[in-house]
Design a protein around this motif. Sequence first.
Motif, PDB file in Angstrom:
ATOM      1  N   ARG A  41       0.835  -1.202   0.000  1.00  0.00           N
ATOM      2  CA  ARG A  41       0.000   0.000   0.000  1.00  0.00           C
ATOM      3  C   ARG A  41       0.867   1.249   0.000  1.00  0.00           C
ATOM      4  O   ARG A  41       1.918   1.278   0.611  1.00  0.00           O
ATOM      5  N   THR A  42       0.386   2.284  -0.702  1.00  0.00           N
ATOM      6  CA  THR A  42       1.091   3.555  -0.760  1.00  0.00           C
ATOM      7  C   THR A  42       0.776   4.376   0.475  1.00  0.00           C
ATOM      8  O   THR A  42      -0.061   3.995   1.299  1.00  0.00           O
ATOM      9  N   SER A  44      -0.982   6.924   0.706  1.00  0.00           N
ATOM     10  CA  SER A  44      -2.383   7.356   0.726  1.00  0.00           C
ATOM     11  C   SER A  44      -3.340   6.212   1.038  1.00  0.00           C
ATOM     12  O   SER A  44      -4.537   6.416   1.170  1.00  0.00           O
ATOM     13  N   SER A  46      -3.727   3.563  -0.974  1.00  0.00           N
ATOM     14  CA  SER A  46      -4.073   2.865  -2.214  1.00  0.00           C
ATOM     15  C   SER A  46      -3.253   1.589  -2.351  1.00  0.00           C
ATOM     16  O   SER A  46      -2.104   1.517  -1.908  1.00  0.00           O
ATOM     17  N   VAL A  47      -3.832   0.595  -2.998  1.00  0.00           N
ATOM     18  CA  VAL A  47      -3.121  -0.653  -3.247  1.00  0.00           C
ATOM     19  C   VAL A  47      -2.110  -0.420  -4.367  1.00  0.00           C
ATOM     20  O   VAL A  47      -2.463   0.028  -5.456  1.00  0.00           O
ATOM     21  N   ALA A  48      -0.843  -0.701  -4.094  1.00  0.00           N
ATOM     22  CA  ALA A  48       0.213  -0.522  -5.086  1.00  0.00           C
ATOM     23  C   ALA A  48       0.507  -1.828  -5.816  1.00  0.00           C
ATOM     24  O   ALA A  48       0.807  -1.825  -6.991  1.00  0.00           O
TER      25      ALA A  48
END
Length: 64
Positions: A41-42, A44, A46-48
Amino acid sequence: MSRDTEDLFDGHFERSADESQGADLLTFVANEGRTVVWLGRTDSGSVASVVVIPHLGTLAGALP
């Protein structure tokens, strides 16, 4: 190499954070403990990336 981790949800998930990047990696098992999953995850949230490694026995059963 040692790394700091945190158990989440009664040990079903393990989190390793990279504070310098503000990102983390979640690790858990699936398929009745036979498959390992990594979820990056980043900062923020979000899924990276998602990596799923099935158990070799599962792969062998899928071959002709």
